[in-house]
Write a protein that holds these residues in place. Sequence first.
Motif, mmCIF file in Angstrom:
data_model
loop_
_atom_site.group_PDB
_atom_site.id
_atom_site.type_symbol
_atom_site.label_atom_id
_atom_site.label_comp_id
_atom_site.label_asym_id
_atom_site.label_seq_id
_atom_site.Cartn_x
_atom_site.Cartn_y
_atom_site.Cartn_z
ATOM 1 N N GLN B 6 31.028 -1.715 13.406
ATOM 2 C CA GLN B 6 30.282 -1.601 12.248
ATOM 3 C C GLN B 6 31.268 -1.840 11.138
ATOM 4 N N ASN B 8 31.489 -1.272 7.014
ATOM 5 C CA ASN B 8 30.900 -0.446 5.875
ATOM 6 C C ASN B 8 31.526 -0.864 4.416
ATOM 7 N N GLU B 9 32.363 -1.585 4.467
ATOM 8 C CA GLU B 9 32.874 -2.003 3.172
ATOM 9 C C GLU B 9 33.235 -3.634 2.908
ATOM 10 N N TYR B 40 27.244 -3.111 6.891
ATOM 11 C CA TYR B 40 26.427 -2.254 6.196
ATOM 12 C C TYR B 40 26.983 -1.721 4.772
ATOM 13 N N HIS B 41 26.139 -1.066 4.211
ATOM 14 C CA HIS B 41 26.804 -0.521 2.813
ATOM 15 C C HIS B 41 27.213 -2.052 2.146
ATOM 16 N N ALA B 81 20.542 -3.164 2.902
ATOM 17 C CA ALA B 81 21.676 -3.206 2.052
ATOM 18 C C ALA B 81 21.976 -4.299 1.200
ATOM 19 N N ARG B 85 22.214 -5.558 -2.789
ATOM 20 C CA ARG B 85 23.328 -6.281 -3.273
ATOM 21 C C ARG B 85 23.334 -7.747 -3.667
ATOM 22 N N LEU B 115 21.384 -2.012 14.429
ATOM 23 C CA LEU B 115 22.772 -1.180 14.220
ATOM 24 C C LEU B 115 22.687 -0.159 15.345
ATOM 25 N N GLY B 119 24.475 0.575 19.278
ATOM 26 C CA GLY B 119 24.837 1.938 19.454
ATOM 27 C C GLY B 119 24.560 2.129 20.971
ATOM 28 N N ARG B 124 31.057 1.030 23.348
ATOM 29 C CA ARG B 124 31.752 1.474 22.223
ATOM 30 C C ARG B 124 31.465 1.162 20.980
ATOM 31 N N LEU B 125 30.832 1.846 19.983
ATOM 32 C CA LEU B 125 30.702 1.251 18.737
ATOM 33 C C LEU B 125 31.817 1.685 17.930
ATOM 34 N N VAL B 127 33.422 1.879 14.154
ATOM 35 C CA VAL B 127 33.087 1.855 12.533
ATOM 36 C C VAL B 127 34.299 1.655 11.786
ATOM 37 N N ASP B 130 35.619 3.806 4.973
ATOM 38 C CA ASP B 130 36.584 4.971 4.569
ATOM 39 C C ASP B 130 35.958 6.055 5.439
#
Lengths: 131, 130
Positions: B6, B8-9, B40-41, B81, B85, B115, B119, B124-125, B127, B130
């Motif tokens: 995953q 996230n940035e 994501y995000h 998301a 954006r 997502l 999981g 193993r997920l 991530v 931050d």
Amino acid sequence: MSEEERTDDEGGVIKKFMYVNRRAPYGTVYALESLEVVLIGAAFDQDVSMVFIDDGVFEIKKGQDTAEIGMKNFSPTYRALEMYDVEKLYVSQESLAERGLTEDDLLVDVEVMPDSRIADLMDEQDVIFTF
Amino acid sequence: MKFAIQINEGPYQHQASDSAYYFTKAVLEKGHEVMRVFFYHDGVNNGTRLTTPPQDDRNIVNRWSELGEQHNLDLVVCVAAAQRRGIVDEGEMQRNGKDAHNIAPGFRISGLGQLIEAGIQSERLVVFGD
């Protein structure tokens, strides 16, 4: 990580999912979008818990008013979690105290516990989402 | 082992996508499986083909597309998301009445269920963010 695999009635895998919320509800979009993950995830019938730690405790603070920042106050959604069978909400005792908050300041029923206990719970999880 | 990733940035602003790329590459080189990479995000910004970095810098988006093609990776951008954006594929363009799309090759737009499923199905997920 639990070694034994649990299954539901149809033989699907049930894992222990923990969502760790570490950020204030506004200022960044993490809290809002992570709540969306929890709501979608609820449809998958996993063994779900949520942790509120650091500024994440502000996500479930009572009396949020976002009128002057032009953002949607999404805090009522946390109250709906119960309907999604998301009932295990754990809050860091230290994080609350550091911010001058008590359990009475929170808008949902939670279990307040020391970080050491939260660490133990993390150890038991299969999947941890951190936001 | 079966991994899911995953991110996230977004690219360039943050190292998460770079780290995830090197991790994914290393995992594949060790003979493991990566069943999905989920963006994501702001991570959804890793999936726009309009990215144009300076020539002497790495092209993070192309790098994902190329790794995806080499290893048949499932590169999934979260639809909710992405809509916020402006990451758009042809279907989203038509559905939302937009005049363009910008999804990079090898990426697809889908829901958060992907997502959660990652999981459940992976061992193993991992991530990145931050």
